[in-house]
Design a protein around this motif. Structure first.
Motif, short mmCIF file in Angstrom:
data_model
loop_
_atom_site.label_atom_id
_atom_site.label_comp_id
_atom_site.label_asym_id
_atom_site.label_seq_id
_atom_site.Cartn_x
_atom_site.Cartn_y
_atom_site.Cartn_z
N GLN A 25 0.83 -1.20 0.00
CA GLN A 25 0.00 0.00 0.00
C GLN A 25 0.86 1.24 0.00
O GLN A 25 2.02 1.21 0.38
CB GLN A 25 -0.93 0.01 1.22
CG GLN A 25 -2.15 -0.87 1.06
CD GLN A 25 -3.12 -0.35 0.01
OE1 GLN A 25 -3.04 0.80 -0.41
NE2 GLN A 25 -4.01 -1.21 -0.44
N GLN A 48 0.81 5.43 1.02
CA GLN A 48 0.16 6.50 1.77
C GLN A 48 0.71 7.84 1.29
O GLN A 48 1.91 7.99 1.06
CB GLN A 48 0.43 6.36 3.28
CG GLN A 48 -0.14 5.10 3.90
CD GLN A 48 0.75 3.89 3.65
OE1 GLN A 48 1.97 3.99 3.70
NE2 GLN A 48 0.13 2.75 3.37
N GLY A 82 5.44 3.91 1.67
CA GLY A 82 4.88 2.58 1.51
C GLY A 82 5.65 1.80 0.45
O GLY A 82 6.83 2.03 0.22
N THR A 83 4.94 0.89 -0.21
CA THR A 83 5.56 0.05 -1.23
C THR A 83 5.52 0.78 -2.56
O THR A 83 4.53 0.74 -3.28
CB THR A 83 4.82 -1.29 -1.33
OG1 THR A 83 4.76 -1.90 -0.04
CG2 THR A 83 5.56 -2.23 -2.30
N THR A 93 3.67 -0.18 -7.67
CA THR A 93 4.22 -0.69 -6.41
C THR A 93 5.28 -1.76 -6.64
O THR A 93 6.17 -1.94 -5.81
CB THR A 93 3.10 -1.24 -5.51
OG1 THR A 93 2.36 -2.23 -6.25
CG2 THR A 93 2.15 -0.14 -5.08
#
Length: 121
Positions: free
Chosen positions: A1, A3, A26-27, A101
Motif C-alpha cells: 500500500q 500512503q 509505503g511500497t 508498487t
C-alpha cells in the motif's frame, strides 16, 4: 500500500503565500505522476497542477503564474508553492500520485486526506 500525507495548509491573507508538501510512503517502485487537486465547498474536485515524469507541468488556468508544482523524486515528495493567494483559492487541497508498487503490476492512483487552505480577504 501507498500512503500520501499532505502538510502546509493554513490560514493566510489575500496576497500571501503558502507551500504545500506531499510525502508518499509505503511500497513504491516508481511514481509516474504527482498532482494537486482542490475542492471548495459545494464544488467538484478540480485539478490544480500536475507533474508527470519527463514532462512539463500542467496548471489550471486559474493558478497559472501564481502556483508552482515541483517534485523530489529521491524523497517521493511533491510540493505546491502558492503565491498571490486569492479568497477563491480557499479549498481542501489533495495530493494525488500514480504509482507502480512493483515491476509489472501496473499503476494505481492514490490520494491523500487533504489539507485545508483558507485565504481571507
Amino acid at each position: 500500500q501507498v500512503q500520501l500525507v499532505e502538510s502546509g495548509g493554513g490560514l493566510v491573507q489575500a496576497g500571501g503565500s503558502l507551500r504545500l508538501s506531499c510525502a508518499a510512503s509505503g511500497t513504491i517502485y516508481l511514481i509516474n505522476r504527482m498532482a494537486w487537486y482542490r475542492q471548495a465547498p459545494g464544488k467538484q474536485r478540480e485539478l490544480v497542477a500536475r507533474l508527470t515524469s519527463g514532462s512539463i507541468p500542467n496548471y489550471a488556468d486559474s493558478v497559472k503564474g501564481r502556483f508552482t508544482i515541483s517534485r523530489d523524486n529521491a524523497k517521493n515528495m511533491a510540493y505546491l508553492q502558492m503565491n498571490s493567494l486569492r479568497p477563491e483559492d480557499t479549498a481542501v487541497y489533495y495530493c494525488n500520485a500514480y504509482v507502480a508498487t512493483t515491476v509489472g503490476r501496473g499503476w494505481t492512483d492514490y490520494w491523500g486526506q487533504g489539507t485545508q487552505v483558507t485565504v481571507s480577504s
